[in-house]
Scaffold this active site. Structure first.
Site, short mmCIF file in Angstrom:
data_model
loop_
_atom_site.label_atom_id
_atom_site.label_comp_id
_atom_site.label_asym_id
_atom_site.label_seq_id
_atom_site.Cartn_x
_atom_site.Cartn_y
_atom_site.Cartn_z
N LYS A 271 0.83 -1.22 0.00
CA LYS A 271 0.00 0.00 0.00
C LYS A 271 0.86 1.26 0.00
CE LYS A 271 -2.54 -0.77 3.59
NZ LYS A 271 -1.85 -2.04 3.93
N ARG B 180 2.34 7.20 7.50
CA ARG B 180 2.66 7.03 8.93
C ARG B 180 4.17 6.86 9.11
NH1 ARG B 180 -0.66 1.90 10.28
NH2 ARG B 180 -0.20 1.54 8.07
N PHE C 109 3.55 -7.92 -9.62
CA PHE C 109 4.85 -8.51 -9.34
C PHE C 109 5.36 -9.16 -10.62
CE2 PHE C 109 4.12 -9.28 -4.49
CZ PHE C 109 3.90 -7.92 -4.33
#
Length: 804
Positions: free
Chosen positions: A263, A287, A628
């Protein structure tokens, strides 16, 4: 010369402050005062008036002054001032017969009025001074001056006012929103993609003051921490309060594997695409990572590949010290609890009172925080000697019940042993990202609000069942001091030179899992009305996104425009029936080879459910498939097709890890289109809904549970919180992130289960109730082989190795 009248400045809308320094002040003191004014952002012009040397050096006491034309109010005022200075004053008219004799005896002559009048030099005694005071009057709204006067007083005054007006106008223009003039950094992606830390070190970041200037920050709004990061002051919110917000985008995810699905990487890739390639202002809000995952499992949280925050070492280690400030503040509360319990147990009321309100230089008085406690107790006295024995006892005795102390010490490293530390009979340690103070930092909207929240934090209950707060302990002011810098978001940049705010870092499984409200609000103002702020919620949409909507949006008042739901073929295969994966172990062949059946199974269960969860809140969803190198085109196409059939506005493959922002252009375009769709945002529940029903709504509508089951302890806690008036707080579920249910091994979309609630706690300062689901631990531990085995430092070059 006399200062220009203040009322003229008021006529043009300027506030005038006059600073009078003492006559005996030195040159250094004058310079110091001027420098202080120059550094004050509230001062937009300075006029320095220094008297002539012969007037400042010469003693004025006993001098004779003749004032010519001093019959008006100004003359009377001037006469009073001169006489106060010890001078003899003689008032004369211009046509007085004895004017020449009066002038010849005077040490100074003051000529008042706008009319032209000269004193013949032969009238003046040696060393005498002549001062012309040219009057300026205001008629209606226009200022009139006597242009025929040979004095320069009127011209000086007008020019002075003009200069201040121009200076103020320039300042006012600087306060307005500034369009970005951002220079993006060029990427030259390599194949195969190097390690993250090699990519980070290969890019030279812009100086942080340059980035700040490019995005419209004023010099006084930043505080640099080295060359590549800076704190941003909250005064920006006041300066740009009239500026419309940009678009608000949330990045969430499907239920992840233990390896994570990227994310943060998607968030960085998206803003690089928006700003560096589509030339749209955008900000990422992330964060701050914890030392536990950094040294334990993940090794870093700055994104990855060609979509990351740089320098990644600084991002992952210490940053600007916010976590240390939280730790210091949190553990100060713990120490205050221990100390208060000890002193109350070993001292009489009188002894406690004499120490809590000591006599200093013979005077006893309450501190402001003690006055606040007195008022909460209903005691209105301000004199310490006036309290009755009963009032003294109520004031000094918090009477904390050792079995009901709810405050935990915190550390930043996962440590299983510390789960065993207790005070009284209560487990007394958490990882720092579960701290009440961390949650407050993430949800506050300013210093005043933060101080209030810190004060109302509940640390336990008294033996009579009353909540005891940090303000009762007398520690809330000290906490605010420790947190005064941590409240400012940290500015950094991506690999392509686009801005990033890093602030706060609560976990999503055992806290509310989102970066700070303040970072989002500052970014929404800076990007402008047509810009984008992309913020990330932790773990799956059932945890981080649900808490973003019900807790963070409720606290901030902000409403999202789009949800970006991150998925990977790897995670979808797991939810479609694939074998378990674990960090450090090789991936089973099902995750390396094409398997459309497993992909379809994961899409029709977990992906579809997570899209439905977002739609519960009325927000459009764009699915971002984080590609990926082992994913096949058939698998990619299948995911995008099923996602759209399941209600996503769009679904696009993303290649930012290998290509940077250029690899997320399709995602950026999809987000831009979705942000213009109708938005019907709504909360899942009303705050007034009873606690039990709020928990049940989350369990049934979000997780898919049949019902909830409360333990006896959980029900007792809920009854207590209702009694104390906390029943209207939102809910922050502490639940495993590896399943929609409480059982990590159940993948896809589990059904037919009852959600067990073993305990319920309250974070009153942050403003939410958090139930503990099943066996969820608030003190996780390190794995068998933590990442720190690979992390090292070269003592010669100071280069860090092994950090992701």
């Amino acid at each position: 010369m006399f200062n220009f009248p203040e009322y003229l400045f008021l006529q043009v809308g300027l506030n005038l402050t006059q600073i009078c320094l003492p006559r005996e002040c030195t040159e250094d003191e004058i310079i110091e005062e001027v420098l202080k004014l120059n550094q004050d952002p509230r001062v937009h012009g300075v006029y320095l008036h220094l008297p002539p040397v012969f007037l400042t050096d010469a003693p004025l006491d006993g001098k004779t002054v003749v004032v010519v034309g001093g019959e008006g109010p100004l003359g009377i005022a001037l006469q009073c001032l001169l006489q106060r200075g010890g001078m003899f004053v003689h008032n004369c008219h211009r046509n007085s017969e004895g004017l020449e004799k009066q002038v010849m005896r005077a040490d100074a002559v003051v000529l008042l009025g706008a009319e032209r009048m000269d004193i013949p030099p032969t009238w003046l005694r040696p060393g005498a001074s002549v001062i012309h005071c040219v009057l300026i009057t205001c008629v209606s709204d226009e200022c009139e001056v006597d242009a025929s006067s040979s004095g320069v007083g009127a011209l000086t005054a007008v020019l002075r006012m003009q200069n201040v007006v121009q200076s103020s106008s320039r300042w006012a223009q600087q306060q307005q929103y500034r369009p970005w003039i951002l220079r993006s950094l060029k990427l030259q992606p390599l194949s195969p993609v190097p390690r993250d830390i090699e990519i980070s070190r290969a890019q030279t970041p812009k100086a942080i003051d340059q980035l700040a200037q490019e995005i419209g920050l004023l010099q006084e709004e930043t505080e640099a921490y080295g060359r590549t990061k800076a704190k941003v002051r909250l005064s920006l919110l006041d300066r740009l309060r009239e500026q419309p917000d940009g678009k608000y985008v949330l990045v969430a995810g499907i239920t992840p594997t233990p390896l994570g699905e990227g994310k943060s990487t998607v968030t960085i890739g998206l803003v690089q695409a928006l700003t560096a390639h589509l030339k749209l202002n955008s900000f990422a809000c992330l964060r701050q990572p914890s030392q536990g995952p950094t040294f334990g499992v993940k090794g870093g949280a700055a994104g990855g590949g060609y979509a990351q925050v740089i320098p990644m070492e600084e991002f992952n280690l210490h940053l600007t010290g916010d976590i240390h400030a939280i730790s210091a503040a949190n553990n100060l509360v713990a120490a205050a609890i221990d100390a208060r319990m000890l002193h109350e147990a070993t001292q009489t009321d009188k002894a406690l009172y004499s120490r809590l309100v000591p006599s200093v230089n013979g005077v006893r008085c309450f501190s402001p925080i003690q006055v606040a406690r007195l008022r909460r107790l209903g005691i209105n006295e301000t004199d310490p000697s006036a309290l009755t024995p009963q009032e003294v006892s109520s004031f000094v005795r918090l009477d904390l019940d050792p079995a009901k102390v709810t405050w935990q010490r915190v550390v930043d490293t996962n440590d299983r042993f510390l789960r065993k530390i207790t005070v009284g009979q209560y487990a007394f340690l958490h990882v720092i990202f579960v701290s009440n103070i961390m949650a407050i930092l993430a949800l506050t909207d300013g210093l005043g609000d933060m101080k209030t929240r810190l004060g109302r934090m509940v640390v336990g209950s008294s033996r009579s069942g009353q909540p005891v707060t940090a303000e009762d302990l007398g520690v809330s002011g000290a906490l605010a001091v420790l947190m005064k810098d941590a409240i400012k978001p940290t500015l950094m940049q991506t690999l392509e030179g686009t801005p990033v705010f890093v602030h706060a870092g609560p976990f999503a499984n055992i806290a509310h899992g989102n970066s700070s409200v303040l970072a989002d609000k500052l970014a929404l103002k800076l990007v402008g009305e047509d810009g984008f702020v992309v913020t990330e919620a932790g773990f799956g949409a059932d945890i981080g996104m649900e808490k973003f909507f019900n807790i963070k949006c409720r606290s901030s008042g902000l409403r999202p425009n789009v949800v970006v739901l991150v998925a990977t073929v790897r995670a979808l295969k797991m939810h479609g029936g694939g074998p378990n994966v674990s960090a450090g172990s090789p991936l089973p062949k099902e995750y390396i080879n094409e398997n459309l059946s497993l992909v379809a199974g994961g899409c029709s269960t977990n992906l579809k459910k997570q899209i439905e969860i977002a739609h519960l809140f009325g927000v459009p969803v764009v699915v971002a498939l984080n590609v990926f190198k082992t994913d096949t085109q058939a698998e990619i196409d299948l995911v995008c097709r099923i996602a759209k059939e399941s209600g996503a506005s769009d679904a696009v493959p993303c290649h930012h890890w290998a290509l940077g922002g250029r690899g997320s252009l399709d995602l950026a375009q999809a987000v831009k289109r979705a942000s213009n769709q109708p938005n019907h945002f709504q909360f899942l529940y009303n705050q007034e809904t009873p606690i039990v029903e709020k928990i049940r709504m989350i369990a049934q509508k979000v997780y898919g549970a049949d019902d909830i089951k409360l333990s006896v302890e959980a029900q007792a806690k809920i009854d207590y919180y209702n009694q104390q008036g906390y029943g209207n707080l939102p809910i922050c579920m502490a639940k495993t992130h590896l399943s929609l249910s409480h059982m990590p091994e159940l993948k896809g979309v589990p059904t037919g289960f009852t959600l067990p609630i073993r305990d319920v706690r309250a974070s009153v300062g942050a403003g939410f109730i958090y139930p503990l689901v099943g066996t969820m631990s608030t003190m996780p531990g390190l794995p068998t082989r933590p990442c720190f085995y690979d992390i090292d430092l070269d003592p010669v070059t100071e280069e860090i190795s092994g950090l992701f």
